[in-house]
Scaffold this active site. Structure first.
Site, PDB file in Angstrom:
ATOM      1  CB  SER A   1      -0.907   0.028   1.238  1.00 22.89           C
ATOM      2  OG  SER A   1      -1.640   1.240   1.311  1.00 22.89           O
TER       3      SER A   1
ATOM      4  CE1 TYR B   1      -4.366  -1.637   5.216  1.00 27.81           C
ATOM      5  CE2 TYR B   1      -3.602   0.530   4.528  1.00 27.81           C
ATOM      6  CZ  TYR B   1      -4.071  -0.726   4.215  1.00 27.81           C
ATOM      7  OH  TYR B   1      -4.258  -1.083   2.893  1.00 27.81           O
TER       8      TYR B   1
END
Length: 256
Positions: A152, A165
């Site tokens: 990501s 995250y």
């Protein structure tokens, strides 16, 4: 949907490859399954939502592809072993593992949502490790293999409310770089794909209604389609065994 035949859409280097994909029932995983199947790959699909997985497998096979589905929870090491075994039992080998399954629980650290932290660690980090543990012995035994892992841009640009995250994604990035350096004998290729805002269901699981609404609005306003990421994954897979595409960052042109 698979609307183009292989001669129109196929990529040299993909046809006939056996590719396992986790998190395959929606979003980037489903788009990748469609892209690779339409290019002639044999796709072995794993996801927790068995009904949606069955629908996708039926769709791909009806369109002339070759797809196998197996309910898979990446937090369970045995499920990844079973997914890899499904590929080798059916085809005799596994060429690529696309580790795509992931969860996002966006919130300030001060909320102390330890349950959400553990869910992200178990899926985003442990899930990748479980996949590597299942696939690497097969790759070593057959003399080649490719790990493609969806990371990501959250690990590249650190922002508030995404601390854990981003930490899980950066842990995966660090692990893959170390594995790459341990694997320069020509057997294993590793690729990290870092998407930015992509139109998927990832943000639907954010528990805070206000944060969820903001994230969904950002996704709707600037997000790129999941098949854009699928094409990047296909590009990396299509390269010759002697060529490793280490990192690909793909995001909307307007994303900061």
């Amino acid at each position: 949907m698979m609307t183009q035949n292989r001669s129109e859409k196929g990529l040299s280097g993909i046809e006939g490859k056996v590719v396992a994909i986790t998190g395959a029932s929606s979003g980037i995983g489903a788009a990748t399954a469609r892209t690779l199947a339409s290019s002639g790959a044999i796709v072995v699909l794993g996801a927790r939502r068995s009904e949606r997985l069955t629908e996708l497998v039926d769709e791909l096979n009806a369109a002339g592809g070759h797809a196998i589905g197996l309910q898979t929870d990446v937090t369970r090491a045995d499920d990844l072993v079973a997914l890899v075994r499904a590929a080798t039992d059916q085809t005799g080998r596994l060429d690529v593992l696309v580790s795509n399954a992931g969860v996002a629980r966006v919130a300030p650290v001060a909320d102390l949502d330890v349950e959400a932290w553990n869910a992200m660690i178990d899926t985003n980090l442990r899930g990748v490790l479980n996949g590597v543990a299942a696939a690497l012995p097969v790759f070593r035994a057959q003399g080649r293999g490719h790990l493609v892992t969806v990371v990501s841009t959250s690990g590249l640009k650190i922002v508030p409310n995404q601390a854990v995250y981003a930490a899980t994604k950066n842990a995966v990035r660090t692990f893959l770089e170390a594995l790459r350096q341990e694997s320069t004998d020509g057997v294993l290729r590793t690729t990290s794909i870092s998407p930015g805002y992509v139109v998927t269901e990832l943000n639907d699981w954010i528990p805070d209604p206000e944060l969820r609404a903001r994230a969904q609005e950002s996704m709707r306003s600037i997000g790129i389609p999941a098949d854009a990421v699928a094409r990047a994954i296909a590009f990396a897979i299509a390269q010759p065994d002697s060529v490793e595409i280490g990192d690909i960052t793909i995001r909307p042109t307007v994303q900061g």
